[in-house]
Structure formats: structure tokens, C-alpha cells
Scaffold this motif. Sequence first.
Motif, PDB file in Angstrom:
ATOM      1  N   LEU A 118       0.879  -1.291  -0.103  1.00  0.00           N
ATOM      2  CA  LEU A 118       0.224   0.079  -0.041  1.00  0.00           C
ATOM      3  C   LEU A 118       0.781   1.338  -0.208  1.00  0.00           C
ATOM      4  N   THR A 119       1.979   1.495   0.121  1.00  0.00           N
ATOM      5  CA  THR A 119       3.317   2.525  -0.030  1.00  0.00           C
ATOM      6  C   THR A 119       2.972   3.097   1.389  1.00  0.00           C
ATOM      7  N   PHE A 120       4.508   3.078   1.784  1.00  0.00           N
ATOM      8  CA  PHE A 120       4.563   4.318   2.711  1.00  0.00           C
ATOM      9  C   PHE A 120       3.726   5.638   2.755  1.00  0.00           C
ATOM     10  N   ARG A 121       3.360   5.927   1.405  1.00  0.00           N
ATOM     11  CA  ARG A 121       2.741   6.986   1.044  1.00  0.00           C
ATOM     12  C   ARG A 121       1.498   7.509   1.901  1.00  0.00           C
ATOM     13  N   VAL A 122       0.651   5.813   1.979  1.00  0.00           N
ATOM     14  CA  VAL A 122      -0.559   6.166   2.041  1.00  0.00           C
ATOM     15  C   VAL A 122      -0.543   5.573   3.530  1.00  0.00           C
ATOM     16  N   TYR A 123       0.195   5.764   5.072  1.00  0.00           N
ATOM     17  CA  TYR A 123       0.132   4.919   6.008  1.00  0.00           C
ATOM     18  C   TYR A 123      -0.853   5.978   6.709  1.00  0.00           C
ATOM     19  N   LEU A 148      -2.816   4.591  -6.233  1.00  0.00           N
ATOM     20  CA  LEU A 148      -1.923   4.175  -5.746  1.00  0.00           C
ATOM     21  C   LEU A 148      -0.606   4.086  -6.377  1.00  0.00           C
ATOM     22  N   PRO A 149       0.682   3.644  -7.235  1.00  0.00           N
ATOM     23  CA  PRO A 149       0.830   3.018  -8.184  1.00  0.00           C
ATOM     24  C   PRO A 149       0.400   2.436  -9.270  1.00  0.00           C
ATOM     25  N   TRP A 190       2.708   0.002   7.185  1.00  0.00           N
ATOM     26  CA  TRP A 190       3.442  -0.136   7.882  1.00  0.00           C
ATOM     27  C   TRP A 190       3.877   1.559   7.872  1.00  0.00           C
ATOM     28  N   PRO A 191       4.442   2.241   8.452  1.00  0.00           N
ATOM     29  CA  PRO A 191       4.938   3.621   8.905  1.00  0.00           C
ATOM     30  C   PRO A 191       6.782   2.852   8.243  1.00  0.00           C
ATOM     31  N   ARG A 192       7.460   4.406   7.368  1.00  0.00           N
ATOM     32  CA  ARG A 192       8.555   4.483   6.845  1.00  0.00           C
ATOM     33  C   ARG A 192       9.580   4.058   8.306  1.00  0.00           C
ATOM     34  N   HIS A 193       9.447   4.536   8.933  1.00  0.00           N
ATOM     35  CA  HIS A 193      10.699   4.831  10.485  1.00  0.00           C
ATOM     36  C   HIS A 193       9.250   4.196  11.574  1.00  0.00           C
ATOM     37  N   GLY A 194      10.128   3.153  11.853  1.00  0.00           N
ATOM     38  CA  GLY A 194       9.662   2.455  13.525  1.00  0.00           C
ATOM     39  C   GLY A 194       8.454   1.809  13.190  1.00  0.00           C
ATOM     40  N   SER A 195       8.026   1.189  14.333  1.00  0.00           N
ATOM     41  CA  SER A 195       7.174   0.346  14.196  1.00  0.00           C
ATOM     42  C   SER A 195       5.595   0.057  14.251  1.00  0.00           C
TER      43      SER A 195
END
Length: 237
Positions: A118-123, A148-149, A190-195
Amino acid sequence: MTRSCERRRAAARLLQLGRPLPAPPLPTQQFGVSLHYIRERSGGALIPPVMAQTIHYLQLKGLRTEGLFRRSVQVQIIKDVQKLYNQGKPVNFDVYQNVHVPAVILKAFLRELPEPLLTFRVYNQVQEILGVESSLRVSRCKQVVEGLPETNGIVLKFLLGFLHRVSQEILFNKMSASNLACVFGVNLVWPRHGSISLSALTPINIFTEILIEHFPAVFGSVPDQPVPPQDSCAAAE
């Protein structure tokens, strides 16, 4: 910052710390590489071979398996199957006599993507679904998916169409759209950084449940019938 810049900076940091650089992926690598990488090296196939083969096998032999996607498999078996895929060797799931093997492999493939399907952008958009009025959530999910792409959208539709079909066999497999969402949600975004925090799980699961339960409304069509993947040894003849 581009991905190439990020990779160069990461490599520089490793060198400064005296750590060895990670080995480059194999030309046939399937796990831990991007959808773009796989597509370029799979003859332009829209659906990654791992997904095409595991889903095809499960559609034929696993739809009515109770607890599908909720059972574990020996770690060594999963590593062995991943190694076969990464080396470009054929995988015959009949050898394992366990329909949960391809189920776990499918989840592992999604989980090991460098960027979630789902990409980071969608989080953040997924996290905001709880603030959307219930009657408008399906249309909101549709908007997110349409943004989405192209490759991600095609692969997501293929996967969610299959999960929608799994949910329709709930009398046998006991896997409702909600149950499937709890299993797959964290493997889709999931997020780009962290859990992922515990508080973030609820919107992720709700978003995923809507995609599964309302597949025709979100994706604008009914799920396609299973088609044997090319060069697949996943299903028995």
C-alpha cells in the motif's frame, strides 16, 4: 531524497562503522526486493511469481482449509522455500503436503517487501479512516486505492480478490473478512520509520477489512477466476 542516494548514504555509514556491505540481490531474487525489481527480471509479469503461484495453489487446494493463514510452519521449511524462489528454482508445494506452507510464504513475501504494497505514503491516510463517517468509508478506501502506483494497484487487486474469495468460504475455513484483515493488514502497510503501535492496528485492520469485504465496490469488479501462473510448479497437475 532518492532511493539511490539513501542507499549510498547507508553504505557510507556501514563503511564508517566497519561493517560489511550487504550482498547485492540475485538476478532471480524474489524476497526482500521491490516489485519493480521483480517485474524487470520476470519478463514484465504484472504479478510477482511468488504471489501468482501461492495464490493459484491455495485457490485450488486451500480455500476451505480451516484456519487458513493462521497456522504456523516450521521456520526451516519457509527458509528452504524462499531459497528456492530466490535462486530461480521451481517450487512444488505438493512435496510439503501442507497447504499452510504456501499461505505462510505469501505472507512472508508481502512482509519482506522494502516498501509495503500500500506504500509508505498511504500509511497516514489509512490511520485517518476512523475519522471518516461509516457510510463514506468504502468510497474513501476506493480513493486511496486509486491513488496507488499502477503496479501496486494491480498487485493489490489480485491479492484482495483472492482474499475476498477466501472470506466467502467462511463456513468451512472460519476466516471472515475481519479475521483476514487482522492477519494481512500489518503485511500491507506500515510506517516508514519505527514499528506499528498497538493504537495503529485498529485503523489498519478496519481499512483492510473494507478492501476485502467490499472488494467489488472498491475495485470496480468481481474477483477474476484463478488462472495458472506461467512456469509454475506450485499446483499439482
